[in-house]
Write a protein that holds these residues in place. Structure first.
Motif, PDB file in Angstrom:
ATOM      1  N   MET A  60       0.822  -1.208   0.000  1.00 37.78           N
ATOM      2  CA  MET A  60       0.000   0.000   0.000  1.00 37.78           C
ATOM      3  C   MET A  60       0.857   1.258   0.000  1.00 37.78           C
ATOM      4  SD  MET A  60      -3.083  -0.885  -0.319  1.00 37.78           S
ATOM      5  CE  MET A  60      -4.264  -2.206  -0.030  1.00 37.78           C
ATOM      6  N   GLY A  61       1.991   1.233   0.703  1.00 34.92           N
ATOM      7  CA  GLY A  61       2.896   2.380   0.664  1.00 34.92           C
ATOM      8  C   GLY A  61       3.421   2.619  -0.735  1.00 34.92           C
ATOM      9  N   SER A  62       3.775   1.537  -1.405  1.00 36.92           N
ATOM     10  CA  SER A  62       4.254   1.642  -2.774  1.00 36.92           C
ATOM     11  C   SER A  62       3.137   2.080  -3.721  1.00 36.92           C
ATOM     12  CB  SER A  62       4.817   0.288  -3.223  1.00 36.92           C
ATOM     13  OG  SER A  62       5.259   0.334  -4.555  1.00 36.92           O
ATOM     14  N   LEU A  63       1.906   1.603  -3.475  1.00 35.88           N
ATOM     15  CA  LEU A  63       0.773   2.016  -4.302  1.00 35.88           C
ATOM     16  C   LEU A  63       0.527   3.522  -4.151  1.00 35.88           C
ATOM     17  CD1 LEU A  63      -1.555   1.190  -6.175  1.00 35.88           C
ATOM     18  CD2 LEU A  63      -2.939   0.769  -4.128  1.00 35.88           C
ATOM     19  N   ALA A 107      -3.939  -0.347   6.360  1.00 36.86           N
ATOM     20  CA  ALA A 107      -2.635  -0.419   5.688  1.00 36.86           C
ATOM     21  C   ALA A 107      -2.388   0.779   4.779  1.00 36.86           C
ATOM     22  CB  ALA A 107      -2.530  -1.709   4.882  1.00 36.86           C
ATOM     23  N   THR A 108      -3.444   1.476   4.390  1.00 36.16           N
ATOM     24  CA  THR A 108      -3.280   2.637   3.509  1.00 36.16           C
ATOM     25  C   THR A 108      -2.959   3.916   4.284  1.00 36.16           C
ATOM     26  OG1 THR A 108      -5.622   3.282   3.601  1.00 36.16           O
ATOM     27  CG2 THR A 108      -4.999   1.637   1.957  1.00 36.16           C
ATOM     28  N   LEU A 109      -3.265   3.940   5.586  1.00 37.66           N
ATOM     29  CA  LEU A 109      -3.264   5.210   6.308  1.00 37.66           C
ATOM     30  C   LEU A 109      -1.888   5.654   6.792  1.00 37.66           C
ATOM     31  CD1 LEU A 109      -6.549   4.839   8.416  1.00 37.66           C
ATOM     32  CD2 LEU A 109      -6.227   6.023   6.251  1.00 37.66           C
ATOM     33  N   MET A 110      -1.232   4.808   7.591  1.00 34.35           N
ATOM     34  CA  MET A 110       0.000   5.254   8.255  1.00 34.35           C
ATOM     35  C   MET A 110       1.137   5.563   7.275  1.00 34.35           C
ATOM     36  SD  MET A 110      -0.943   5.525  11.340  1.00 34.35           S
ATOM     37  CE  MET A 110       0.387   5.483  12.531  1.00 34.35           C
ATOM     38  N   ALA A 150       9.285   7.888  -0.321  1.00 33.74           N
ATOM     39  CA  ALA A 150       8.852   8.108   1.054  1.00 33.74           C
ATOM     40  C   ALA A 150       7.759   7.140   1.476  1.00 33.74           C
ATOM     41  CB  ALA A 150       8.376   9.556   1.226  1.00 33.74           C
ATOM     42  N   GLY A 151       6.839   6.829   0.554  1.00 30.46           N
ATOM     43  CA  GLY A 151       5.753   5.922   0.895  1.00 30.46           C
ATOM     44  C   GLY A 151       6.249   4.526   1.217  1.00 30.46           C
ATOM     45  N   ALA A 152       7.133   4.001   0.367  1.00 33.99           N
ATOM     46  CA  ALA A 152       7.664   2.656   0.598  1.00 33.99           C
ATOM     47  C   ALA A 152       8.498   2.613   1.874  1.00 33.99           C
ATOM     48  CB  ALA A 152       8.500   2.220  -0.604  1.00 33.99           C
ATOM     49  N   ALA A 153       9.325   3.642   2.106  1.00 33.63           N
ATOM     50  CA  ALA A 153      10.152   3.668   3.315  1.00 33.63           C
ATOM     51  C   ALA A 153       9.285   3.771   4.567  1.00 33.63           C
ATOM     52  CB  ALA A 153      11.133   4.833   3.245  1.00 33.63           C
ATOM     53  N   SER A 154       8.260   4.628   4.524  1.00 34.31           N
ATOM     54  CA  SER A 154       7.343   4.735   5.653  1.00 34.31           C
ATOM     55  C   SER A 154       6.647   3.414   5.910  1.00 34.31           C
ATOM     56  CB  SER A 154       6.295   5.824   5.379  1.00 34.31           C
ATOM     57  OG  SER A 154       6.906   7.068   5.129  1.00 34.31           O
TER      58      SER A 154
END
Length: 509
Positions: A76-79, A124-127, A399-403
């Motif tokens: 989801m971070g990658s999405l 899973a989409t939020l944080m 940033a999304g994937a790392a987070s």
């Protein structure tokens, strides 16, 4: 050797107008997740009474959310990096609110487990989206540290608001009402977020690889399930098979990321010692704390006889300590060092958990309150600084994937902690000696024992409750000791892995 975090480029030095208002929307999402995670512990005795779950089902209700969210966070971070972090945040928040209604009106343990799993998909989409948007909103390192501190403080405040609001609701309404408090927060987040949040995404993201998503999901869920089964029932064929399946899936995931031109997760991030050390610290910290947190509300209510609202207030020092520490953690890390603040915070949590091995059925609140305050302060320092290290270590496009890696460590630690430490509590509890003729339901959970005792003669009831409560406390103190050991080991690991690590101090012109 001193590691140097990636400096911001000159064009990043521009301070985006409205960034603090946008942050206020992001922290609502954090509040949403934090409140949901904490109210479940208070509601557990009522769920036990109403739905009559087995001990195993009760653990699944507690940790299936973490299982699913851990399996999907990276995907989801990658999405979000690909389709837009604002878009995925608003979609996820809407789904989170809708699924909260399903949780509230669950009528069987199986239905509640399914509802919690679906909540994990939305969660899973939020944080990852909130942290990634902070990375793109705040380019000045000191401002970003403060923003992350506010983000973490809000999560901690949510852990205080959750039990207090949940306790009030549980005294006036049915247990499902604790899930409905998500709805007004979600509504404000979506309506205001549409106006205030800027969209951001990777300009050249590449395709979203569905096979990688599947491998990540299967691998994480299977590994955590294997640990849970091994802790509960021993190293049997089912646990071994699940573990092998999970290991194979995760191995395939890593190999695939190394060959894809645009991977879901750039595995080269882990070559950065600071990044890897911060992720490991987060995982071990939550692993050591989560089992205790899950069972503490039951201890306060079912062992010490506190009302739900009173139990919520009793847990307040941990949240207050975390809020205070989170707001000054970045400044402390720059004045002293990253490793001193993180390792010191983890050691403090470990010592506080060690003190909780001394509790009994009638332990006074000063010991409990002090230990919880120290846990909150230590965790607030550690989590805020590790989040800062992780975000500053990567280009803003990732940033999304790392987070998501950071949040995956958090959720995986929570799932493993509840599975391992929760299984210790449950395993010790089941062995208590009950009066003759006591139904098996009393051995499944402390809530079950309280319900059974309510329908028996006074003498038998008192003997059953005394034995059950003492056995529960024995399990809780043993789990606290194991948690303390894990936290002290995490402090030692952080001291070595974060050696020479520094937070950015200024934005280059």
């Amino acid at each position: 050797m001193t590691s140097t975090l990636r400096p911001a480029s000159a064009n990043e030095a521009v301070k985006r107008p409205g960034r603090w208002l946008a942050l206020s929307v992001l922290v609502l999402a954090v509040l949403l997740v934090a409140v949901d995670a904490t109210v479940l512990g208070l509601a557990t005795p009522y769920i036990s009474e109403d739905l009559s779950p087995s001990g195993t089902q009760l653990l699944w209700i507690g940790d299936v959310y973490s299982f699913v969210i851990a399996g999907l966070l990276v995907s989801m971070g990658s999405l979000g990096d690909r389709i837009g972090r604002k878009r995925i945040l608003l979609i996820g928040a809407t789904a989170f609110g809708a699924v909260s209604v399903l949780n509230a009106y669950a009528t069987t343990p199986e239905m509640l487990i399914l509802a919690r799993a679906l909540l994990g998909v939305a969660g899973a989409t939020l944080m990852p989206a909130t942290l990634a948007l902070i990375r793109n909103l705040f380019h000045d390192p000191r401002e970003r540290s403060l923003a992350i501190g506010i983000w973490g403080a809000t999560a901690s405040a949510g852990t205080a608001v959750g039990p207090i609001a949940g306790g009030f609701l549980l005294e006036h309404f049915w247990w499902g009402s604790v899930f409905l408090i998500n709805l007004p927060v979600m509504a404000v987040l979506v309506l205001v977020g549409i106006k205030l949040l800027p969209e951001s995404k990777n300009a050249s993201p590449g395709p979203w690889d569905l096979l990688s998503v599947l491998l990540s999901l299967i691998g994480m869920i299977a590994v955590v399930y294997a640990v849970k089964e091994a802790a509960t029932h021993g190293l049997g064929a089912e646990a071994v098979a699940a573990g092998l399946l999970g290991a194979a899936a995760l191995h395939g995931f890593v190999r695939r990321q190394l060959t894809l031109p645009a991977p879901l997760l750039d595995m080269r991030l882990f070559r950065n010692r600071g990044f890897s050390g911060a992720v490991l610290a987060d995982l071990l910290t939550i692993l050591g704390m989560s089992g205790l947190v899950f069972f503490l509300s039951q201890y306060l209510q079912l062992v010490q006889g506190r009302r739900p609202f009173e139990a919520g207030l009793a847990e307040l020092p941990a949240a207050l300590g975390a809020v205070a520490a989170g707001l000054v953690a970045g400044r402390a890390a720059r004045r002293y060092s990253v490793r001193a603040v993180v390792a010191g915070g983890l050691a403090a949590v470990g010592l506080a958990l060690g003190a909780l091995t001394l509790i009994g059925q009638h332990t006074g609140y000063p010991l409990l309150g002090t230990a919880l305050l120290v846990v909150g302060v230590g965790a607030g320092f550690s989590f805020t600084v590790t989040a800062d290290v992780i975000l500053a270590s990567v280009p803003k496009e990732q940033a999304g994937a790392a987070s998501a890696v950071s949040e995956t460590a958090y959720e995986l630690g929570a799932a493993l902690g509840i599975a391992l430490l929760g299984s210790i509590v449950t395993g010790v509890y089941k062995g208590f000696t009950a009066p003759a003729g006591t139904p098996e339901a009393a051995h499944e959970s402390l809530g079950g024992a309280v319900e059974v005792a309510a329908g028996r003669p006074a003498g038998t009831s008192d003997a059953l409750l005394e034995a059950a409560r003492q056995s529960f406390v024995d399990g809780l103190t043993l789990a606290s000791g194991v948690g303390a050991t894990v936290l002290l080991a995490a402090a030692a690991a952080a001291w070595f892995l974060l050696r020479g690590q520094k937070l950015e101090d200024t934005t280059p012109a």
